[in-house]
Design a protein around this motif. Sequence first.
Motif, mmCIF file in Angstrom:
data_model
loop_
_atom_site.group_PDB
_atom_site.id
_atom_site.type_symbol
_atom_site.label_atom_id
_atom_site.label_comp_id
_atom_site.label_asym_id
_atom_site.label_seq_id
_atom_site.Cartn_x
_atom_site.Cartn_y
_atom_site.Cartn_z
ATOM 1 N N GLN A 219 50.239 99.191 49.492
ATOM 2 C CA GLN A 219 49.781 99.628 50.807
ATOM 3 C C GLN A 219 48.554 98.850 51.262
ATOM 4 O O GLN A 219 48.430 98.499 52.441
ATOM 5 N N LEU A 220 47.640 98.576 50.341
ATOM 6 C CA LEU A 220 46.465 97.784 50.679
ATOM 7 C C LEU A 220 46.868 96.375 51.113
ATOM 8 O O LEU A 220 46.318 95.828 52.085
ATOM 9 N N HIS A 221 47.833 95.794 50.410
ATOM 10 C CA HIS A 221 48.308 94.447 50.736
ATOM 11 C C HIS A 221 48.919 94.419 52.138
ATOM 12 O O HIS A 221 48.587 93.543 52.953
ATOM 13 N N ARG A 222 49.790 95.358 52.433
ATOM 14 C CA ARG A 222 50.447 95.398 53.746
ATOM 15 C C ARG A 222 49.457 95.729 54.862
ATOM 16 O O ARG A 222 49.566 95.194 55.977
ATOM 17 N N GLU A 223 48.502 96.590 54.589
ATOM 18 C CA GLU A 223 47.527 96.963 55.622
ATOM 19 C C GLU A 223 46.677 95.768 56.034
ATOM 20 O O GLU A 223 46.403 95.565 57.230
ATOM 21 N N LEU A 224 46.260 94.955 55.069
ATOM 22 C CA LEU A 224 45.447 93.787 55.396
ATOM 23 C C LEU A 224 46.253 92.760 56.193
ATOM 24 O O LEU A 224 45.744 92.166 57.150
ATOM 25 N N VAL A 225 47.520 92.561 55.829
ATOM 26 C CA VAL A 225 48.364 91.612 56.562
ATOM 27 C C VAL A 225 48.569 92.090 58.001
ATOM 28 O O VAL A 225 48.521 91.291 58.952
ATOM 29 N N SER A 226 48.798 93.376 58.187
ATOM 30 C CA SER A 226 48.990 93.898 59.546
ATOM 31 C C SER A 226 47.723 93.763 60.382
ATOM 32 O O SER A 226 47.802 93.565 61.607
ATOM 33 N N CYS A 227 46.554 93.853 59.751
ATOM 34 C CA CYS A 227 45.293 93.665 60.486
ATOM 35 C C CYS A 227 45.180 92.240 61.021
ATOM 36 O O CYS A 227 44.735 92.022 62.154
ATOM 37 N N ARG A 357 47.618 83.850 62.026
ATOM 38 C CA ARG A 357 48.935 84.233 61.502
ATOM 39 C C ARG A 357 49.295 83.434 60.248
ATOM 40 O O ARG A 357 49.998 83.953 59.367
ATOM 41 N N SER A 358 48.829 82.209 60.156
ATOM 42 C CA SER A 358 49.061 81.436 58.934
ATOM 43 C C SER A 358 48.344 82.058 57.745
ATOM 44 O O SER A 358 48.896 82.126 56.634
ATOM 45 N N LEU A 359 47.119 82.528 57.980
ATOM 46 C CA LEU A 359 46.403 83.223 56.905
ATOM 47 C C LEU A 359 47.125 84.495 56.504
ATOM 48 O O LEU A 359 47.219 84.821 55.311
ATOM 49 N N ALA A 360 47.636 85.244 57.493
ATOM 50 C CA ALA A 360 48.378 86.468 57.178
ATOM 51 C C ALA A 360 49.638 86.157 56.373
ATOM 52 O O ALA A 360 49.999 86.899 55.439
ATOM 53 N N LYS A 361 50.313 85.080 56.716
ATOM 54 C CA LYS A 361 51.517 84.698 55.983
ATOM 55 C C LYS A 361 51.200 84.305 54.550
ATOM 56 O O LYS A 361 51.945 84.651 53.623
ATOM 57 N N THR A 369 49.632 78.113 51.012
ATOM 58 C CA THR A 369 50.347 77.040 51.709
ATOM 59 C C THR A 369 49.582 76.538 52.920
ATOM 60 O O THR A 369 50.036 75.612 53.588
ATOM 61 N N LEU A 370 48.452 77.145 53.238
ATOM 62 C CA LEU A 370 47.687 76.744 54.415
ATOM 63 C C LEU A 370 46.933 75.445 54.137
ATOM 64 O O LEU A 370 46.187 75.350 53.176
#
Length: 442
Positions: A219-227, A357-361, A369-370
């Motif tokens: 949940q922490l992983h997904r929450e940070l990506v959604s932010c 968005r690249s950082l989120a990916k 990969t950035l």
Amino acid sequence: MNGKKGSCVMIDINLMSKAVPPEAVRKSGGGGLAPSRKWIRDVWEFAREDTNRVTFSLKVGLAVLLASLLILFRGPFEVFGNNIIWSIITVSMIFEYTVGAMFNRGFNRALGSLLAGIFAIVVMHVGLSSGHIAEPYVIALSIFFIGAATSFMKLWPSLVPYEYGFRVVLFTYCLIIISDYRMGSPVRTAMERLYLIAIGGMIAVLVNVLIFPIWAGDQLHRELVSCFSSVADSLEECVEKYLRDEGLDRPEFSKKVMDEFPDEPAFRKCKATLNTSSKLESLANAAKWEPPHGRFMHFFYPWSEYVKVGAVLRHCAYEVMALHGCLHSEIQAPYNLRCTFQHEILDATNQAAELIRSLAKDISSMKHTLHSSPLRRVHSSTERLQRSIDTHSYLLTRFTSPPPMTVFLLPNCRITLQHPLSQSQGLLRQVERAVLQQQQQR
């Protein structure tokens, strides 16, 4: 009513002060059916937002049922008696939404119950050895001491994460020592209760871990990506609205406009990102208690780094909120001025959103990969915007006109025109004065 372009008279005739609109009558005609449908729809939408909520509720019901079987079956009830209620209490108190939060609370519960049981057994022995007259005083002083000590220690900064454990010590100690004061074999009763607390804890752990576990780390992983995604979307929405708004029928900057901010997607997304501070911290603290699982198969996984990245991301969200505030500012740049820099502004915005968005990916895939190319494109787009602003800097002055134009009418006679097309009378005066000055020099 007073307006900016004139005035008018508004007459408000109220013939029926207590009249009810027909729409309200039609809506209320169904009785309690419409509110019940709305409530059912809200519950359905709440469950659809996160299906883990339904899973968690069903797991809690199953764990409480398994603990209640100790009472429903005759064999366990004959062994433990009414003390089985401690298993049900333990299940309901330590069962948490995520596995990590349950381990954290379960540890506090187990340690607090163990310490409370040890203190109760020691105080019971001291009370029995001191005689029947001094025993009530010993028990009363011990309750006062335990209550004061636990309440003081849970306020200590380094012990704040174990605040629940101190509450359990006080709660369990008082129940054990008070309920067993008039009963025989208090040591045996205290040990039975500790066993039942352990049984309840094992039931909660097995159900929460083995049946559709909800991991705090995931949940922490997904929450940070959604932010990250929310900040990128908000940035693009703010800039697009700024360039699309022609400034027509702009409402005055008042409390009414402030109340309309939550209706805008960019404002909602930024506000949600800014409010994730406590959620990320709680998820990170819970994830520290979880064993290696899924993609996080490392001991001592650096969950605290997620909190640091979230803090940096919130600074970006503050900048986007500042851009959103410019949309509702009383002082606005002319629409034609925005169109002048539209291409450069959109380019810089798109490059910045793509970088986010690249950082989120990369965080989502847990792979680096950035490269430096997105960052270089952001720098180059901002430099182009700055050069465009420098080139058209004359548009940012008070009078948005081209640079002054110099006209040579006669030899050694030069006239500088500030507004050659709009001020014809001033032009004629300047020409006359120049001709007279030239004649006088001759």
